[in-house]
Design a protein around this motif. Structure first.
Motif, PDB file in Angstrom:
ATOM      1  N   ALA A 140     -12.014  39.011 -18.971  1.00  0.00           N
ATOM      2  CA  ALA A 140     -11.803  40.078 -19.955  1.00  0.00           C
ATOM      3  C   ALA A 140     -12.222  39.642 -21.353  1.00  0.00           C
ATOM      4  N   VAL A 141     -11.873  38.434 -21.749  1.00  0.00           N
ATOM      5  CA  VAL A 141     -12.177  37.959 -23.091  1.00  0.00           C
ATOM      6  C   VAL A 141     -13.560  37.300 -23.138  1.00  0.00           C
ATOM      7  N   GLY A 142     -13.814  36.370 -22.215  1.00  0.00           N
ATOM      8  CA  GLY A 142     -15.077  35.640 -22.239  1.00  0.00           C
ATOM      9  C   GLY A 142     -16.277  36.517 -21.947  1.00  0.00           C
ATOM     10  N   PHE A 143     -16.186  37.347 -20.869  1.00  0.00           N
ATOM     11  CA  PHE A 143     -17.319  38.189 -20.474  1.00  0.00           C
ATOM     12  C   PHE A 143     -17.168  39.639 -20.929  1.00  0.00           C
ATOM     13  N   ASN A 144     -16.042  39.969 -21.532  1.00  0.00           N
ATOM     14  CA  ASN A 144     -15.799  41.311 -22.081  1.00  0.00           C
ATOM     15  C   ASN A 144     -16.039  42.403 -21.041  1.00  0.00           C
ATOM     16  N   LEU A 145     -15.443  42.232 -19.861  1.00  0.00           N
ATOM     17  CA  LEU A 145     -15.630  43.197 -18.784  1.00  0.00           C
ATOM     18  C   LEU A 145     -14.771  44.425 -19.004  1.00  0.00           C
ATOM     19  N   ALA A 146     -15.249  45.566 -18.524  1.00  0.00           N
ATOM     20  CA  ALA A 146     -14.493  46.814 -18.598  1.00  0.00           C
ATOM     21  C   ALA A 146     -13.434  46.840 -17.500  1.00  0.00           C
ATOM     22  N   ALA A 147     -12.597  47.896 -17.543  1.00  0.00           N
ATOM     23  CA  ALA A 147     -11.483  47.981 -16.583  1.00  0.00           C
ATOM     24  C   ALA A 147     -11.983  48.039 -15.149  1.00  0.00           C
ATOM     25  N   GLY A 148     -13.053  48.817 -14.908  1.00  0.00           N
ATOM     26  CA  GLY A 148     -13.585  48.910 -13.554  1.00  0.00           C
ATOM     27  C   GLY A 148     -14.139  47.582 -13.068  1.00  0.00           C
ATOM     28  N   ASP A 149     -14.821  46.852 -13.947  1.00  0.00           N
ATOM     29  CA  ASP A 149     -15.354  45.538 -13.573  1.00  0.00           C
ATOM     30  C   ASP A 149     -14.222  44.547 -13.304  1.00  0.00           C
ATOM     31  N   LEU A 150     -13.149  44.640 -14.094  1.00  0.00           N
ATOM     32  CA  LEU A 150     -11.995  43.772 -13.853  1.00  0.00           C
ATOM     33  C   LEU A 150     -11.345  44.086 -12.516  1.00  0.00           C
ATOM     34  N   SER A 151     -11.273  45.355 -12.173  1.00  0.00           N
ATOM     35  CA  SER A 151     -10.714  45.736 -10.880  1.00  0.00           C
ATOM     36  C   SER A 151     -11.563  45.182  -9.734  1.00  0.00           C
ATOM     37  N   GLN A 152     -12.884  45.240  -9.897  1.00  0.00           N
ATOM     38  CA  GLN A 152     -13.763  44.669  -8.871  1.00  0.00           C
ATOM     39  C   GLN A 152     -13.605  43.158  -8.788  1.00  0.00           C
ATOM     40  N   SER A 153     -13.459  42.506  -9.944  1.00  0.00           N
ATOM     41  CA  SER A 153     -13.250  41.057  -9.949  1.00  0.00           C
ATOM     42  C   SER A 153     -11.929  40.709  -9.283  1.00  0.00           C
ATOM     43  N   ARG A 154     -10.885  41.499  -9.566  1.00  0.00           N
ATOM     44  CA  ARG A 154      -9.591  41.275  -8.908  1.00  0.00           C
ATOM     45  C   ARG A 154      -9.717  41.399  -7.396  1.00  0.00           C
ATOM     46  N   TRP A 155     -10.526  42.382  -6.943  1.00  0.00           N
ATOM     47  CA  TRP A 155     -10.746  42.591  -5.512  1.00  0.00           C
ATOM     48  C   TRP A 155     -11.359  41.355  -4.877  1.00  0.00           C
ATOM     49  N   TYR A 156     -12.379  40.784  -5.527  1.00  0.00           N
ATOM     50  CA  TYR A 156     -13.016  39.579  -4.997  1.00  0.00           C
ATOM     51  C   TYR A 156     -12.055  38.387  -5.015  1.00  0.00           C
ATOM     52  N   VAL A 157     -11.281  38.250  -6.084  1.00  0.00           N
ATOM     53  CA  VAL A 157     -10.341  37.133  -6.181  1.00  0.00           C
ATOM     54  C   VAL A 157      -9.310  37.196  -5.058  1.00  0.00           C
ATOM     55  N   GLU A 158      -8.787  38.393  -4.776  1.00  0.00           N
ATOM     56  CA  GLU A 158      -7.783  38.524  -3.731  1.00  0.00           C
ATOM     57  C   GLU A 158      -8.378  38.276  -2.355  1.00  0.00           C
ATOM     58  N   LYS A 159      -9.612  38.713  -2.142  1.00  0.00           N
ATOM     59  CA  LYS A 159     -10.278  38.439  -0.864  1.00  0.00           C
ATOM     60  C   LYS A 159     -10.470  36.927  -0.674  1.00  0.00           C
ATOM     61  N   ILE A 160     -10.952  36.252  -1.724  1.00  0.00           N
ATOM     62  CA  ILE A 160     -11.191  34.815  -1.639  1.00  0.00           C
ATOM     63  C   ILE A 160      -9.885  34.058  -1.445  1.00  0.00           C
ATOM     64  N   SER A 161      -8.823  34.485  -2.146  1.00  0.00           N
ATOM     65  CA  SER A 161      -7.536  33.801  -1.997  1.00  0.00           C
ATOM     66  C   SER A 161      -6.996  33.962  -0.578  1.00  0.00           C
ATOM     67  N   ALA A 162      -7.217  35.133   0.045  1.00  0.00           N
ATOM     68  CA  ALA A 162      -6.785  35.324   1.427  1.00  0.00           C
ATOM     69  C   ALA A 162      -7.528  34.373   2.367  1.00  0.00           C
ATOM     70  N   VAL A 163      -8.816  34.199   2.119  1.00  0.00           N
ATOM     71  CA  VAL A 163      -9.602  33.259   2.947  1.00  0.00           C
ATOM     72  C   VAL A 163      -9.085  31.832   2.760  1.00  0.00           C
ATOM     73  N   LEU A 164      -8.761  31.452   1.532  1.00  0.00           N
ATOM     74  CA  LEU A 164      -8.236  30.112   1.275  1.00  0.00           C
ATOM     75  C   LEU A 164      -6.895  29.895   1.975  1.00  0.00           C
ATOM     76  N   ILE A 165      -6.017  30.900   1.942  1.00  0.00           N
ATOM     77  CA  ILE A 165      -4.720  30.783   2.614  1.00  0.00           C
ATOM     78  C   ILE A 165      -4.919  30.633   4.119  1.00  0.00           C
ATOM     79  N   GLY A 166      -5.830  31.437   4.699  1.00  0.00           N
ATOM     80  CA  GLY A 166      -6.102  31.316   6.128  1.00  0.00           C
ATOM     81  C   GLY A 166      -6.693  29.964   6.491  1.00  0.00           C
ATOM     82  N   SER A 167      -7.578  29.450   5.646  1.00  0.00           N
ATOM     83  CA  SER A 167      -8.162  28.134   5.904  1.00  0.00           C
ATOM     84  C   SER A 167      -7.099  27.041   5.837  1.00  0.00           C
TER      85      SER A 167
ATOM     86  N   PRO B 116      -8.248  48.859  -2.991  1.00  0.00           N
ATOM     87  CA  PRO B 116      -9.660  49.097  -3.349  1.00  0.00           C
ATOM     88  C   PRO B 116      -9.896  49.058  -4.850  1.00  0.00           C
ATOM     89  N   VAL B 117     -11.161  48.953  -5.207  1.00  0.00           N
ATOM     90  CA  VAL B 117     -11.550  48.901  -6.610  1.00  0.00           C
ATOM     91  C   VAL B 117     -11.307  50.260  -7.253  1.00  0.00           C
TER      92      VAL B 117
END
Length: 322
Positions: A128-155, A310-311
């Motif tokens: 949000a601060v470094g790349f100055n992303l909008a709300a929709g972009d932040l929601s998409q980033s959150r989606w990817y972060v949660e997907k990746i964290s789920a994969v890490l937990i499963g691993s 969803p995003v």
């Protein structure tokens, strides 16, 4: 002539009472699960609104709002530990199926909760601060972060299963029938039975496992904390937002620490009750518990992966939960 002392009736009644209470509690929670989730969500939204109100008071130079902000954030963190969440599930599943020291039982969930707050701070400041992303972009980033964290937990769950099998199977191999004419060297794979149950019960997790639990808990940032940070950043009082997020994490960490201690004591009581089993049966029981814990984490990770919100183009920090 030796006299055999009979165990106290409480030694047999206590595990039965605990089992009955657990079954009744689980059934009650299952019967009212939908209402419980709705109550958690409504309470979370109400607390978010109060925290936003305190941030607005600070922005208007009403500094008593800062005290209420930190107090409310801490209470939010404590109450958040009551509702469903991945941190509680990971910590309690690991501690109920693996032996850990008392110090590690306290510190693992505590640092995991603090790590969750730190990951939310990094998420906001980098994106949000470094790349100055909008709300929709932040929601998409959150989606990817949660997907990746789920994969890490499963691993991590898969790694726990493989580690349990690797460490337990050598002790479960049948002992050699004839070992004459050569000295016997004791090691973890000799199969002589001297490294079985006692060794498995006294060997606690190593630093890699503990670090993995902390990272598995902290890899998924709390979306409620993200919302507070974004709002405080928009008001120009981001320091107060960081303080509120860490107060949340402190409240959650202390609550999960209490749950983890209860789980550890329950596990010790169950193992003491199972001490009258033959050593080989107890070895298989301990292996089954560790494998079940890893499989539970893998199943939980799959559910997390498939149920990521969803995003949303307008942002979704309140609705996403933590």
């Amino acid at each position: 002539m030796t006299t055999r002392t009979r165990p106290a009736p409480l030694a047999f009644a206590a595990p039965l009472i605990i089992a009955v209470l657990v079954i009744v509690g689980a059934y009650t929670l299952h019967a009212h699960w939908g209402a419980f989730l709705q109550w958690c969500l409504s309470l979370q939204i109400a607390l978010h609104r109060y925290l936003v109100l305190y941030l607005l008071q600070l922005n208007n130079h009403q500094y008593t709002g800062g005290l209420w902000l930190l107090t409310g954030a801490f209470i939010y963190g404590v109450l958040h530990a009551i509702g469903p969440g991945h941190g509680k599930f990971i910590a309690t599943t690991y501690l109920s199926t693996n032996r850990e020291t008392l110090k590690a039982t306290r510190l693992i969930p505590f640092f995991g909760s603090l790590m969750q707050g730190v990951s939310a701070i990094l998420f906001v400041f980098i994106l949000a601060v470094g790349f100055n992303l909008a709300a929709g972009d932040l929601s998409q980033s959150r989606w990817y972060v949660e997907k990746i964290s789920a994969v890490l937990i499963g691993s991590f769950g898969l790694w726990l299963v493989l580690r349990a099998v690797k460490e337990s199977l050598p002790a479960l191999r049948p002992a050699p029938r004839f070992t004459a004419f050569r000295p016997h060297q004791h090691d973890a794979s000799c199969g002589c039975g001297h490294h079985g149950v006692g060794h498995a019960q006294t060997q606690a997790g190593d630093w890699k496992t503990r670090l993995g639990i902390i990272l598995a808990i902290g890899a998924r940032p709390c979306s409620g904390a993200i919302m507070i940070l974004l709002f405080s950043n928009a008001l120009g009082i981001v320091t107060w937002g960081i303080a509120a997020v860490m107060a949340m994490s402190l409240g959650t960490g202390l609550s999960i620490m209490g749950m983890s201690l209860a789980v550890r004591y329950a596990r010790q009581a169950a193992l003491r009750y199972a001490d009258n089993r033959p050593p080989r049966q107890l070895q298989w029981l301990l292996l089954a518990l560790r494998v079940a814990g890893g499989l539970a984490l893998m199943l939980f990770a799959l559910i997390l992966f498939l149920t990521v919100i969803p995003v949303s183009a307008n942002g979704d920090y309140i609705a996403a939960g933590c």
